[in-house]
Scaffold this active site. Structure first.
Site, mmCIF file in Angstrom:
data_model
loop_
_atom_site.group_PDB
_atom_site.id
_atom_site.type_symbol
_atom_site.label_atom_id
_atom_site.label_comp_id
_atom_site.label_asym_id
_atom_site.label_seq_id
_atom_site.Cartn_x
_atom_site.Cartn_y
_atom_site.Cartn_z
ATOM 1 N N PHE A 123 -3.729 10.274 -15.465
ATOM 2 C CA PHE A 123 -3.400 10.556 -13.821
ATOM 3 C C PHE A 123 -2.295 9.964 -13.335
ATOM 4 O O PHE A 123 -2.903 9.133 -12.979
ATOM 5 C CB PHE A 123 -4.724 11.190 -12.976
ATOM 6 C CG PHE A 123 -5.437 10.955 -12.354
ATOM 7 C CD1 PHE A 123 -5.305 12.719 -11.955
ATOM 8 C CD2 PHE A 123 -5.341 10.566 -10.881
ATOM 9 C CE1 PHE A 123 -5.639 13.069 -10.953
ATOM 10 C CE2 PHE A 123 -5.533 11.411 -9.328
ATOM 11 C CZ PHE A 123 -5.935 12.660 -9.615
ATOM 12 N N GLY A 124 -1.108 10.684 -12.789
ATOM 13 C CA GLY A 124 -0.024 9.578 -12.798
ATOM 14 C C GLY A 124 -0.048 10.213 -10.583
ATOM 15 O O GLY A 124 0.807 11.067 -10.255
ATOM 16 N N GLU A 127 1.905 5.174 -6.858
ATOM 17 C CA GLU A 127 3.219 4.261 -7.064
ATOM 18 C C GLU A 127 3.812 3.167 -6.613
ATOM 19 O O GLU A 127 2.347 2.281 -6.270
ATOM 20 C CB GLU A 127 4.276 5.321 -6.257
ATOM 21 C CG GLU A 127 3.998 7.011 -7.047
ATOM 22 C CD GLU A 127 5.139 7.474 -6.031
ATOM 23 O OE1 GLU A 127 5.668 7.424 -5.337
ATOM 24 O OE2 GLU A 127 5.450 8.318 -6.491
ATOM 25 N N PRO A 128 3.940 2.159 -7.291
ATOM 26 C CA PRO A 128 4.423 0.444 -6.599
ATOM 27 C C PRO A 128 4.187 1.079 -5.112
ATOM 28 O O PRO A 128 2.912 0.046 -4.670
ATOM 29 C CB PRO A 128 5.647 0.658 -7.063
ATOM 30 C CG PRO A 128 6.140 1.022 -8.741
ATOM 31 C CD PRO A 128 5.433 2.348 -8.143
ATOM 32 N N GLY A 131 -0.158 3.572 -2.635
ATOM 33 C CA GLY A 131 -1.743 3.423 -3.387
ATOM 34 C C GLY A 131 -2.875 4.149 -2.420
ATOM 35 O O GLY A 131 -2.956 5.105 -3.010
ATOM 36 N N SER A 132 -2.718 3.333 -1.488
ATOM 37 C CA SER A 132 -4.606 3.617 -0.689
ATOM 38 C C SER A 132 -3.754 5.376 -0.305
ATOM 39 O O SER A 132 -4.042 5.981 0.684
ATOM 40 C CB SER A 132 -4.771 3.187 0.830
ATOM 41 O OG SER A 132 -5.887 2.384 -0.200
ATOM 42 N N GLY A 342 -25.665 -20.719 -16.304
ATOM 43 C CA GLY A 342 -24.474 -21.892 -17.037
ATOM 44 C C GLY A 342 -23.804 -20.253 -18.003
ATOM 45 O O GLY A 342 -22.685 -20.064 -18.402
ATOM 46 N N GLU A 365 -9.908 4.692 -7.178
ATOM 47 C CA GLU A 365 -9.909 6.373 -6.405
ATOM 48 C C GLU A 365 -10.235 6.290 -5.548
ATOM 49 O O GLU A 365 -12.339 6.879 -4.742
ATOM 50 C CB GLU A 365 -11.041 6.872 -8.249
ATOM 51 C CG GLU A 365 -10.985 6.653 -9.564
ATOM 52 C CD GLU A 365 -11.329 7.825 -9.856
ATOM 53 O OE1 GLU A 365 -11.953 9.022 -8.930
ATOM 54 O OE2 GLU A 365 -11.728 7.317 -11.165
HETATM 55 P P1 FAD Z 1 -3.428 -0.520 -0.852
HETATM 56 O O1 FAD Z 1 -3.570 0.065 -0.530
HETATM 57 O O2 FAD Z 1 -2.026 -1.607 -0.799
HETATM 58 O O3 FAD Z 1 -4.390 -1.628 -0.261
HETATM 59 C C1 FAD Z 1 -4.851 -2.701 -0.206
HETATM 60 C C2 FAD Z 1 -5.950 -3.451 0.975
HETATM 61 O O4 FAD Z 1 -5.799 -2.446 2.068
HETATM 62 C C3 FAD Z 1 -7.370 -2.507 0.508
HETATM 63 O O5 FAD Z 1 -8.460 -3.346 0.701
HETATM 64 C C4 FAD Z 1 -7.298 -1.314 1.345
HETATM 65 O O6 FAD Z 1 -8.415 -1.015 1.472
HETATM 66 C C5 FAD Z 1 -7.100 -1.546 2.624
HETATM 67 N N1 FAD Z 1 -6.597 -0.481 3.359
HETATM 68 C C6 FAD Z 1 -5.290 0.113 3.484
HETATM 69 N N2 FAD Z 1 -5.061 0.938 4.329
HETATM 70 C C7 FAD Z 1 -6.545 1.073 5.212
HETATM 71 C C8 FAD Z 1 -7.038 1.706 5.761
HETATM 72 N N3 FAD Z 1 -6.526 3.421 6.088
HETATM 73 N N4 FAD Z 1 -7.567 1.240 6.285
HETATM 74 C C9 FAD Z 1 -8.654 0.320 6.154
HETATM 75 N N5 FAD Z 1 -8.071 0.179 4.694
HETATM 76 C C10 FAD Z 1 -7.094 -0.100 4.412
HETATM 77 N N6 FAD Z 1 -4.086 4.713 -10.047
HETATM 78 C C11 FAD Z 1 -3.254 6.433 -10.750
HETATM 79 O O7 FAD Z 1 -3.293 6.952 -10.395
HETATM 80 N N7 FAD Z 1 -4.043 6.588 -11.154
HETATM 81 C C12 FAD Z 1 -4.633 5.943 -13.025
HETATM 82 O O8 FAD Z 1 -5.004 6.428 -13.914
HETATM 83 C C13 FAD Z 1 -5.310 4.052 -12.083
HETATM 84 N N8 FAD Z 1 -6.315 3.290 -12.741
HETATM 85 C C14 FAD Z 1 -6.195 2.327 -12.412
HETATM 86 C C15 FAD Z 1 -6.465 1.698 -13.134
HETATM 87 C C16 FAD Z 1 -6.947 -0.041 -12.763
HETATM 88 C C17 FAD Z 1 -7.485 -0.733 -13.637
HETATM 89 C C18 FAD Z 1 -6.515 -0.373 -11.009
HETATM 90 C C19 FAD Z 1 -6.283 -1.930 -10.793
HETATM 91 C C20 FAD Z 1 -5.617 0.582 -10.367
HETATM 92 C C21 FAD Z 1 -5.835 2.294 -11.015
HETATM 93 N N9 FAD Z 1 -4.819 2.853 -9.759
HETATM 94 C C22 FAD Z 1 -4.964 4.387 -10.311
HETATM 95 C C23 FAD Z 1 -4.727 2.670 -8.887
HETATM 96 C C24 FAD Z 1 -6.253 2.464 -7.806
HETATM 97 O O9 FAD Z 1 -6.368 3.879 -7.836
HETATM 98 C C25 FAD Z 1 -5.171 2.327 -6.937
HETATM 99 O O10 FAD Z 1 -4.997 0.576 -6.538
HETATM 100 C C26 FAD Z 1 -6.094 2.366 -5.030
HETATM 101 O O11 FAD Z 1 -5.836 3.086 -4.750
HETATM 102 C C27 FAD Z 1 -5.837 0.931 -3.752
HETATM 103 O O12 FAD Z 1 -4.707 0.807 -3.790
HETATM 104 P P2 FAD Z 1 -3.044 -0.272 -4.022
HETATM 105 O O13 FAD Z 1 -3.683 -1.432 -4.919
HETATM 106 O O14 FAD Z 1 -1.808 0.126 -3.606
HETATM 107 O O15 FAD Z 1 -4.024 -1.140 -2.559
#
Ligand code: FAD
Length: 385
Positions: A123-124, A127-128, A131-132, A342, A365
């Site tokens: 599921f893509g 992106e770098p 995220g959220s 421990g 997710e």
């Molecule tokens: P960010 O969005 O940068 O968030 C950083 C922090 O800021 C978090 O604490 C967040 O809660 C907070 N934050 C951001 N916006 C707000 C807001 N508006 N209000 C309050 N707090 C906020 N993605 C896919 O598409 N497909 C996959 O199969 C998939 N698998 C994954 C597997 C693993 C092991 C991991 C680690 C991630 C995976 N992901 C996948 C990505 C995952 O869904 C994202 O890492 C997640 O959505 C968070 O995005 P981010 O890491 O960029 O964090």
């Protein structure tokens, strides 16, 4: 809601329990150390029908309801979250979404392989740089004005099953509208020229699972690979994630149950101050806190499955279940480490892995903060994103 499981649901749970106890749990620590589960386990999941749950028989599925799906997911989470994640993504996020949004041609092309375990999906979305705020993704799909194929350029990261998958459910920007409105979904074969994949190593947990970066450089995709209408890709993604969060919640129930089982067993064996630590009231407090978390998380998860099976709205309840169950799994695993003292800190014992695996559940997710914004929006009518 009827909390009594049907005969069929009990049979599926027993099948999953036996399979996990025999073929997954004994290997989980070794797979974690090796940073790879045994890939043969995917075919076993297919042979047992687990990868076809809720998918219609005409596409190779074995039907079944969402509560049965949650029961299996919980058992896999109890055995090894890395295996659970492979199923939650390939079936939960990809196959189910193809079944819901796909053309007949797309369903016949992809679902038989995904349900048998011959093929895997990923599921893509992430992106770098996004995220959220997934709706602001920048991977671009362009189409010649006269129609024809799409050309996709961009990159994805953190993609579960990324290097193992045969098909990528890919979300790309196709319009100039800001935010999520210009996003479209595509089913891209993983061997498409221009698509390269790189595994990400060094994860805190879920080490047995392949997590990858995808780079897309001029990848040609026919319009017949588009999943759903142009510009509706974000709705496709959100519908997948609403059910996906239920699946993550069920996996978290499994982690918490494993923490409970391990803590009770250890407390009955380990002696301190002349009797087993089960005799000490503060150890009982740790164990009972885990037990309450298991029950509450399970009931919230079953409620979502029940709503889905009855065709009722469930997205907010799914966020509630995912938020609670993921935080509960971390708490439960942490409490289990405390019961082990421990020894909980050493990977010869299972509880440290439970804690590492649980930690990501509050991140992917939709992080816990994002779930709170989803729930807050539903309650107040105000979007605070
Ligand atoms: P960010 O969005 O940068 O968030 C950083 C922090 O800021 C978090 O604490 C967040 O809660 C907070 N934050 C951001 N916006 C707000 C807001 N508006 N209000 C309050 N707090 C906020 N993605 C896919 O598409 N497909 C996959 O199969 C998939 N698998 C994954 C597997 C693993 C092991 C991991 C680690 C991630 C995976 N992901 C996948 C990505 C995952 O869904 C994202 O890492 C997640 O959505 C968070 O995005 P981010 O890491 O960029 O964090």
């Amino acid at each position: 809601m009827d909390l009594e499981l049907s005969e069929e649901q009990r049979a599926v749970r027993t099948l999953a329990k036996d399979f996990v106890d025999r073929e997954i749990a004994p290997h989980a620590a070794a797979w974690d150390r090796a940073e790879s589960i045994d890939r043969g386990i995917v075919r076993r999941l297919g042979d047992l029908g687990f990868l076809g749950l809720t998918i219609p028989e005409e596409y190779g599925g074995c039907e079944g309801d969402h509560l049965a799906y949650c029961l299996v997911t919980e058992e896999l989470g109890r055995g090894d979250s890395a295996v659970r994640g492979v199923l939650s993504v390939s079936l939960g996020l990809v196959a189910k979404t193809i079944a819901a949004w796909g053309s007949e041609e797309q369903k016949h092309r992809w679902l038989p392989g995904l349900t048998s375990g011959e093929a895997l999906g990923c599921f893509g979305l992430t992106e770098p740089g996004t995220g959220s705020d997934a709706g602001s993704l920048t991977t671009r799909a362009r189409r010649a004005p006269a129609g024809g194929d799409w050309t996709v350029d961009g990159g994805k990261t953190f993609i579960t099953n990324g290097t193992w998958a045969d098909v990528v459910l890919l979300f790309a920007r196709t319009g100039d509208e800001p935010g999520h409105r210009g996003v479209t979904a595509f089913l891209v074969p993983a061997d498409a020229p221009g698509l390269t994949r790189r595994e990400i190593h060094g994860k805190l947990g879920l080490r047995g699972q392949a997590t990858a970066e995808l780079a897309l450089d001029g990848v040609r995709v026919p319009d017949s690979a588009r999943l759903g209408p142009v510009g509706k890709g974000f709705s496709v993604a959100m519908s997948a994630l609403a059910k996906g969060r239920m699946s993550v919640a069920a996996g978290c129930v499994g982690i918490a149950q494993a923490a409970l089982d391990a803590a009770v067993e250890y407390a009955g064996d380990r002696e301190q101050f002349g009797r087993t630590i089960a005799h000490h009231q503060l150890v009982q407090e740790l164990i009972s806190d885990i037990a309450v978390d298991v029950d509450a998380a399970r009931l919230l998860t079953w409620r979502v499955a029940d709503l889905v099976d009855r065709g009722r709205p469930f997205a907010t309840e799914s966020s509630v279940a995912k938020l609670y169950a993921s935080e509960a799994a971390v708490r439960a695993a942490n409490n289990a480490v405390q019961v082990f003292g421990g020894y909980g800190f050493i990977d010869e014992f299972p509880v440290g892995k439970l804690l590492r695996d649980a930690r990501v559940m509050t991140l992917y997710e939709g992080t816990s903060q994002i779930q709170k914004l989803v729930i807050g929006r539903a309650l107040t009518g105000v979007s605070a994103f």
